[in-house]
Motif scaffolding. Sequence first.
Motif, PDB file in Angstrom:
ATOM      1  N   SER A   1      -8.209  -3.134  10.174  1.00 14.51           N
ATOM      2  CA  SER A   1      -7.334  -2.070  10.145  1.00 14.51           C
ATOM      3  C   SER A   1      -5.605  -2.165  11.145  1.00 14.51           C
ATOM      4  N   VAL A   2      -4.037  -1.536  10.264  1.00 14.11           N
ATOM      5  CA  VAL A   2      -3.678  -1.690  10.670  1.00 14.11           C
ATOM      6  C   VAL A   2      -3.052  -0.336  10.970  1.00 14.11           C
TER       7      VAL A   2
ATOM      8  N   LEU B   1       3.156  -7.157   4.952  1.00 19.32           N
ATOM      9  CA  LEU B   1       2.508  -5.455   4.242  1.00 19.32           C
ATOM     10  C   LEU B   1       3.182  -4.463   4.348  1.00 19.32           C
ATOM     11  N   ILE B   2       3.832  -4.033   3.393  1.00 16.22           N
ATOM     12  CA  ILE B   2       4.747  -3.411   2.776  1.00 16.22           C
ATOM     13  C   ILE B   2       3.779  -2.197   2.768  1.00 16.22           C
TER      14      ILE B   2
ATOM     15  N   VAL C   1       0.539  -1.362  -0.299  1.00 16.02           N
ATOM     16  CA  VAL C   1      -0.078   0.697   0.309  1.00 16.02           C
ATOM     17  C   VAL C   1       1.142   1.102  -0.170  1.00 16.02           C
ATOM     18  N   ARG C   2       0.112   2.528  -0.221  1.00 10.83           N
ATOM     19  CA  ARG C   2       0.942   4.029   0.027  1.00 10.83           C
ATOM     20  C   ARG C   2       0.392   4.291   0.233  1.00 10.83           C
ATOM     21  N   LEU C   3       1.677   4.880   1.279  1.00  6.64           N
ATOM     22  CA  LEU C   3       0.568   6.042   2.093  1.00  6.64           C
ATOM     23  C   LEU C   3       1.648   7.163   2.126  1.00  6.64           C
ATOM     24  N   ASP C   4       0.529   8.604   2.525  1.00  7.99           N
ATOM     25  CA  ASP C   4       1.455   9.749   2.202  1.00  7.99           C
ATOM     26  C   ASP C   4       1.389  10.597   3.865  1.00  7.99           C
TER      27      ASP C   4
ATOM     28  N   ILE D   1      -4.052   2.540   8.503  1.00  5.89           N
ATOM     29  CA  ILE D   1      -4.668   1.873   7.412  1.00  5.89           C
ATOM     30  C   ILE D   1      -5.701   1.050   7.630  1.00  5.89           C
ATOM     31  N   GLU D   2      -6.607   1.213   6.313  1.00  8.35           N
ATOM     32  CA  GLU D   2      -7.253   0.068   6.498  1.00  8.35           C
ATOM     33  C   GLU D   2      -6.855  -0.376   5.340  1.00  8.35           C
TER      34      GLU D   2
END
Length: 374
Positions: free
Chosen positions: A223-224, A256-257, A127-130, A144-145
């Motif tokens: 949810s993590v 989870l990356i 996933v990408r996290l901004d 994050i979901e």
Amino acid sequence: MNKDLYEVLGVSKGASEQEIKSAYRKLAIKYHPDRYATASEAEKKEAEAKFKEINHAYEVLSDPNKKSNYDNYGSEDGPQGFSGFGGGDASGFGGFEDILNSFFGGGMGGRRANRSNAPQQGDDIQVRLDLTFEEAFNGVKKTIEIDRYEECPTCHGTGAKDSSSIDVCPYCHGSGMIQKTQNTLFGQQIIQTVCTHCGGKGKVIKEKCKDCKGAGSIRKRASVTINIPAGIDSGMNMTIRHEGHAGKNGGPKGNLIVSISVKPSDKFKRVGNDLYMDVPIGFFDAANGCTLEIDTLKGKTTTKVPEGIQSGTKIRIKGYGMKALQKDFYGDLYLTIKVETPKGLSSKQMKLLKAFEESLSESQYPQVKRFNKK
């Protein structure tokens, strides 16, 4: 040609488990990406490739089974790690052991291992996290979901309604493998192949689980919560272990990356752990010198501007840059002074400015003087 894994770690083939572990730790520290945060892109890529190579070598040589396969066959996958006749095809020549079995009826390799019913780790999720620039500076906790496959709570991954709904496969008798006759140049030979009735699982389900429909896993929203360390930068990845998809046959979950993307700041520019910002000042302050109050990411601070400063001059404020990732120090903040020329002067102001200009000597314009001489 693939590199020798012992050479990669710098140990001999007879090295002990402790020697292999010690060599790996030294090299992993030396080539860890964190040590190349401020390096050039070419150096970063070279270190990343070396780091992956070291990890692969250790993964193989620290695992007794993989190490034995590598020592005996040159591949951690053992005999099946070799491909025959251009990589194999549907005729049955899929690998080195298949070739021997087709020629000698399995006498050289015995029964081929069945991995279909072995525990398998689940797939990773990426996933990408901004993040905002301030979040990257301070560190932040984010939830994050994600959508992932989790072990079915009803059947606990078996895919069956209950234990009585699982039978041993009547074709392979639980082994997951069956024998079949194949015509070869040397006549008929008996070879081992995966049981098509049970798919190599060695068991069949008479009545499937009503919730997962026999899959053993169900798709769920999860949810993590992730603790983002201060100093993280765009392009970095965080691996959250065992937060990926469910494993198969009792195997562990995948990972989870999290790929980090930091939104650029409208005030600061980041270079490694240092920050840069432009500071405009007026003509009088540049000529007379002044004290500036700067609003930094660590709070307000002041710095002195010397008289006669030129536009483009940099002033360093030590320790007010970006926090180094997982280290207890900060980079520096560099202020680039931009002397602003006033616009829209009145005729009175222009006369005063002209009189002021005429009062100056050539020595007070050293750069203009040097330029005119050239």
